[in-house]
Enzyme design. Structure first.
Site, PDB file in Angstrom:
ATOM      1  N   SER A 171      45.631  29.278  26.996  1.00 27.84           N
ATOM      2  CA  SER A 171      46.604  28.640  26.312  1.00 27.84           C
ATOM      3  C   SER A 171      46.515  27.274  26.403  1.00 27.84           C
ATOM      4  O   SER A 171      45.472  26.415  26.173  1.00 27.84           O
ATOM      5  CB  SER A 171      47.850  29.293  26.412  1.00 27.84           C
ATOM      6  OG  SER A 171      48.653  28.860  25.350  1.00 27.84           O
ATOM      7  N   ARG A 241      62.692  28.994  22.960  1.00 31.02           N
ATOM      8  CA  ARG A 241      62.028  30.140  23.893  1.00 31.02           C
ATOM      9  C   ARG A 241      61.806  31.454  22.880  1.00 31.02           C
ATOM     10  O   ARG A 241      60.645  31.804  22.784  1.00 31.02           O
ATOM     11  CB  ARG A 241      62.589  30.305  25.082  1.00 31.02           C
ATOM     12  CG  ARG A 241      62.037  31.522  26.026  1.00 31.02           C
ATOM     13  CD  ARG A 241      60.553  31.224  26.501  1.00 31.02           C
ATOM     14  NE  ARG A 241      59.924  32.249  27.241  1.00 31.02           N
ATOM     15  CZ  ARG A 241      58.856  32.330  27.584  1.00 31.02           C
ATOM     16  NH1 ARG A 241      57.922  31.198  27.259  1.00 31.02           N
ATOM     17  NH2 ARG A 241      58.334  33.398  28.274  1.00 31.02           N
ATOM     18  N   ASP A 337      45.302  37.961  18.888  1.00 31.80           N
ATOM     19  CA  ASP A 337      45.912  36.289  19.271  1.00 31.80           C
ATOM     20  C   ASP A 337      46.362  35.795  17.682  1.00 31.80           C
ATOM     21  O   ASP A 337      45.084  35.195  17.406  1.00 31.80           O
ATOM     22  CB  ASP A 337      45.015  35.736  20.161  1.00 31.80           C
ATOM     23  CG  ASP A 337      45.761  34.491  20.718  1.00 31.80           C
ATOM     24  OD1 ASP A 337      46.988  33.955  20.029  1.00 31.80           O
ATOM     25  OD2 ASP A 337      45.111  33.570  21.645  1.00 31.80           O
ATOM     26  N   HIS A 370      48.686  36.961  22.202  1.00 34.24           N
ATOM     27  CA  HIS A 370      48.252  35.892  22.821  1.00 34.24           C
ATOM     28  C   HIS A 370      48.430  36.062  24.427  1.00 34.24           C
ATOM     29  O   HIS A 370      47.564  35.615  25.227  1.00 34.24           O
ATOM     30  CB  HIS A 370      49.046  34.683  22.374  1.00 34.24           C
ATOM     31  CG  HIS A 370      48.563  33.325  22.983  1.00 34.24           C
ATOM     32  ND1 HIS A 370      47.454  32.694  23.134  1.00 34.24           N
ATOM     33  CD2 HIS A 370      49.505  32.530  24.050  1.00 34.24           C
ATOM     34  CE1 HIS A 370      47.527  31.499  23.691  1.00 34.24           C
ATOM     35  NE2 HIS A 370      48.543  31.532  24.542  1.00 34.24           N
ATOM     36  N   ASP A 371      49.530  36.709  24.710  1.00 36.62           N
ATOM     37  CA  ASP A 371      49.734  36.762  26.207  1.00 36.62           C
ATOM     38  C   ASP A 371      48.892  37.639  26.721  1.00 36.62           C
ATOM     39  O   ASP A 371      49.119  38.055  27.932  1.00 36.62           O
ATOM     40  CB  ASP A 371      51.214  37.239  26.361  1.00 36.62           C
ATOM     41  CG  ASP A 371      52.489  36.187  26.655  1.00 36.62           C
ATOM     42  OD1 ASP A 371      51.861  34.886  26.621  1.00 36.62           O
ATOM     43  OD2 ASP A 371      53.393  36.344  26.562  1.00 36.62           O
TER      44      ASP A 371
END
Length: 398
Positions: A171, A241, A337, A370-371
């Protein structure tokens, strides 16, 4: 959510650490740190000195050839493989760094530094501005990904490391990896940019702007001077967040994990309380983030990502950034992602191919979004392990 908090005195005290929050102080106390500088930033401002907080794992060999730099993502920190003193949780990339793992400290000297502009010990908006004696807040100069990398290069100079065995990051960490390879090609033997891009997309800038506006709209923000008012923009930071966290996951992962399951109730509440498990999960993510991260640091770091456009630094042609590079690259993406989709990673590969760079590319099949680079993805770690073993052999590392 209680927005009234007590900060250390951020008025003139002669103590350069007076502005740090208790969380930042705990992070700094548990880190190595060094004052470096001067550092000329892309915005034109020169920091006469700046502090870098970092952690190391393993031992630098006699040839100083086994150093591996890990560049952390937006909300991560230097505690990559040991307990985080702020959250109490274990290191955020233990699956990569540790005994028997791809970056084994028995073989490599692993370094991870908190980025410039961060809130875990490196110089950022929490620090005291030596010109005013008060906390920087929004008077802290804008920083870029290149500024972060230049600060890390000064750290390596301090440590006496001329050339890195590898630079690894996902990232925003991957952006730093690409910047390292472009800015310091002779100092990077191998580079692993993961789930990243050579420039931030309009969609990602848009998500960041929503987060920033949520923070700045919070009445506890006080134009960034919340320390002096004894508040933090907790609600705004939590919403930022929560919004960002959605982009770190995939729709299928959310569906698999939560579906439409209700939270601690048998039927709909017919109110705006958190009826669904996914709502409760996001509330938890927002609350825990406020307890460990600084709102102004979030503004600065997201802006650094938005400004990142590596091709623009090289006349608009990304391949020019890598021309003549002898670095070995391994680019990796994930099928689910949607924050940094595969086609953006492929643009990096195409640019590297255009200048006949040594590059391999792997797209990992996963529904974790993505994580995924932070999670247990066997294919990713087999690839990382194989690439690093080959590079280590070429480097002559035993």
């Amino acid at each position: 959510m209680d927005t009234a908090v007590h900060h250390p005195n951020d008025k003139a005290s002669g103590d350069p650490l007076a502005g740090l929050t208790p969380a930042a102080r705990r992070a700094l106390d548990a880190s190595h740190s060094v004052w470096l500088g001067p550092l000329k930033l892309d915005c034109g401002v020169e920091l006469t000195r700046h502090r870098v907080a970092y952690r190391t794992y393993g031992t630098l060999n006699a040839e100083r050839s086994n150093a591996a730099l890990i560049c952390h993502a937006l909300t991560m920190d230097q505690f990559v493989a040991d307990s985080n003193p702020v959250t109490g949780k274990e290191g955020w990339w233990l699956s990569l760094v540790g005994p028997g793992r791809p970056l084994d400290p028995a073989k490599y000297f692993v370094i991870c530094a908190n980025v410039l502009g961060g809130c875990m010990g490196s110089t950022g908006p929490l620090d005291i501005n030596p010109k005013t004696g008060g906390r920087y807040n929004l008077s802290f100069p804008m920083v870029t990904i290149r500024d972060m990398v230049n600060a890390q290069a000064q750290l390596l100079d301090h440590l006496g490391i001329e050339s890195l065995f590898c630079v690894v990051g996902g990232s925003m960490g991957g952006m730093q990896v690409l910047q390292w390879a472009a800015s310091y090609p002779d100092r990077v033997f191998a580079a692993l940019p993961i789930a990243t891009a050579a420039r931030h997309s309009a969609q990602n800038i848009a998500f960041h702007e929503v987060g920033r506006q949520a923070i700045m709209a919070d009445p506890g923000w006080h134009g960034g001077d919340y320390g002096a008012h004894g508040t933090v923009p907790a609600r705004g930071l939590a919403v930022a967040r929560m919004t960002a966290h959605i982009t770190y996951l995939s729709e299928s992962a959310l569906q698999r994990k939560f579906g439409r399951n209700l939270q601690d109730r048998a039927s709909l509440g017919y109110s705006f309380d958190a009826d669904f498990q996914v709502e409760s999960y996001l509330h938890y993510q927002g609350k825990s983030f406020v307890e460990r991260f600084d709102a102004n640091a979030y503004l600065y770091i997201t802006r650094a990502m938005d400004y990142f456009d590596l091709a623009a630094e090289y006349g608009g042609t990304l391949a020019t950034a890598f021309r003549g590079s002898r670095t070995r690259f391994c680019v990796m993406s994930f099928t689910s992602d949607w924050l940094f989709p595969t086609h953006e990673n492929r643009e990096v590969v195409k640019a590297l191919n255009a200048v006949a760079a040594n590059v391999s590319f792997v797209e990992v099949e996963t529904d974790k979004g993505h994580d995924a680079f932070l999670l247990d993805e066997p294919e990713m770690f087999r690839t990382l392990d194989g690439f690093l073993r080959g590079a280590a052999n070429a480097r002559g590392l035993k």
